[in-house]
Design an enzyme around this catalytic site. Structure first.
Site, PDB file in Angstrom:
ATOM      1  N   GLU A  15       0.797  -1.185   0.000  1.00  0.00           N
ATOM      2  CA  GLU A  15      -0.190  -0.074   0.055  1.00  0.00           C
ATOM      3  C   GLU A  15       0.843   1.234  -0.156  1.00  0.00           C
ATOM      4  O   GLU A  15       2.064   1.331   0.418  1.00  0.00           O
ATOM      5  CB  GLU A  15      -0.911  -0.051   1.215  1.00  0.00           C
ATOM      6  CG  GLU A  15      -2.276  -0.643   1.109  1.00  0.00           C
ATOM      7  CD  GLU A  15      -3.375   0.183   0.103  1.00  0.00           C
ATOM      8  OE1 GLU A  15      -2.514   1.267  -0.338  1.00  0.00           O
ATOM      9  OE2 GLU A  15      -4.604   0.076   0.082  1.00  0.00           O
ATOM     10  N   ASN A 146      -9.629   5.687   2.043  1.00  0.00           N
ATOM     11  CA  ASN A 146      -8.665   5.548   0.911  1.00  0.00           C
ATOM     12  C   ASN A 146      -8.629   6.791   0.237  1.00  0.00           C
ATOM     13  O   ASN A 146      -9.533   7.448  -0.019  1.00  0.00           O
ATOM     14  CB  ASN A 146      -8.946   4.120   0.317  1.00  0.00           C
ATOM     15  CG  ASN A 146      -8.372   3.150   0.723  1.00  0.00           C
ATOM     16  OD1 ASN A 146      -7.203   3.067   1.026  1.00  0.00           O
ATOM     17  ND2 ASN A 146      -9.056   1.792   1.051  1.00  0.00           N
ATOM     18  N   ASP A 195      -9.802   2.173  -3.976  1.00  0.00           N
ATOM     19  CA  ASP A 195      -8.621   1.833  -3.184  1.00  0.00           C
ATOM     20  C   ASP A 195      -7.819   3.296  -3.353  1.00  0.00           C
ATOM     21  O   ASP A 195      -8.466   4.420  -3.268  1.00  0.00           O
ATOM     22  CB  ASP A 195      -7.918   0.708  -3.283  1.00  0.00           C
ATOM     23  CG  ASP A 195      -7.218   0.148  -1.999  1.00  0.00           C
ATOM     24  OD1 ASP A 195      -6.398   1.064  -0.980  1.00  0.00           O
ATOM     25  OD2 ASP A 195      -7.187  -0.805  -1.701  1.00  0.00           O
TER      26      ASP A 195
END
Length: 288
Positions: A15, A146, A195
């Site tokens: 991430e 996100n 995301d």
């Protein structure tokens, strides 16, 4: 468009990629693995630093080092010396929550959201950490935070709730750091959910779709400009890098994938890369 595997890191939950223009290097995290990772574009070497707890997101500092959003709060970290110092734990009494995505605005404030660790309840909040290290709660009732991003003119703030399957836009006041006039920007449909994101120099939002096998470029009016299919099911976020900021890096995850799925997508959990025809913007740095 040619898609390549830049780093075969096989992260469980890769991430938060950020390109450091000073070092010409890519930083990102593996939340589940508690690792901060660095990819040197010249030597193609990778360095990993194990954190004291899960690390969800971070921003580079204007001085040196970085500010982190770990599982339980904010901290400073200096990669060269591995010096670590806690700043604040705004949800110390909420044991079910952890921090997730975060990013720095152009004024040097670090924003990061919290979420229910199971990803099923709306117990999270969005926080803003200012340069004087004061913490401000900007939103509550968040599911999975996100896609934090700002338009190049600093008038619009983007923020996604993956649990909703929606990306929202807000009016943004750069001098004060205030957000207002929340509205729907885009709503995604099955199978993908929004995301992490990156903004390019033209003000278009590039969003990685969890379970969607793709990155989508959205125009400022919310219309889809282009769709880039990927060979991984769970892309997690993206960032512009390279000398001209025209290399798009995409992190991904192996989270909850069965052995048969992993066999079919061997790049899952890796960092993918592709050359694009529009430049990104340098990552903003924390002023504190």
């Amino acid at each position: 468009m040619t898609i390549e595997l830049a780093v075969d890191c096989r992260n469980q939950l890769g991430e938060g990629p950020i390109w450091d223009v000073r070092e010409q290097a890519l930083y990102w995290v593996d939340i589940a693995g508690r690792e901060l990772q660095r990819f040197d574009s010249a030597s193609e070497s990778v360095r990993r630093c194990l954190m004291p707890e899960r690390v969800a997101s971070f921003a580079l500092r204007r001085s040196s080092g970085m500010v982190l959003a770990l599982e339980s709060g904010f901290a400073f970290f200096e990669p060269l010396t591995e010096e670590f110092r806690w700043i604040a734990r705004p949800e110390a009494t909420i044991g079910r929550n952890r921090f997730n995505d975060g990013k720095c605005d152009s004024s040097g404030r670090f924003w990061a959201g919290t979420m229910d660790d199971a990803g099923t309840e709306y117990t999270g909040s969005l926080y803003r950490l200012d340069a004087d290290l004061t913490v401000h709660r900007m939103e509550n009732g968040v599911g999975i935070p996100n896609s934090l991003a700002w338009s190049p003119d600093d008038r619009t703030f983007y923020f996604a709730d993956t649990l909703d399957g929606r990306i929202y836009a807000y009016d943004y006041d750069a001098p004060s750091g205030a957000i207002s006039q929340k509205r729907l920007f885009v709503s995604t449909s099955d199978p993908g959910s929004p995301d992490g994101s990156a903004i390019d120099s033209e003000g278009y939002l590039w969003n990685a779709e969890w379970d969607g096998w793709r990155v989508v470029r959205y125009a400022p009016d919310g219309s889809i400009d282009r769709v880039i299919p990927l060979p991984v099911q769970k892309p997690t976020s993206c960032a512009f890098g390279g000398p001209d900021l025209r290399t798009l890096y995409v992190t991904s995850a192996r989270w909850d994938l069965a052995p048969s799925d992993l066999a079919a997508q061997p790049w899952a959990g890796g960092v993918l890369t592709m050359q694009v025809d529009v430049a990104g913007l340098p990552a903003a740095r924390f002023a504190g």
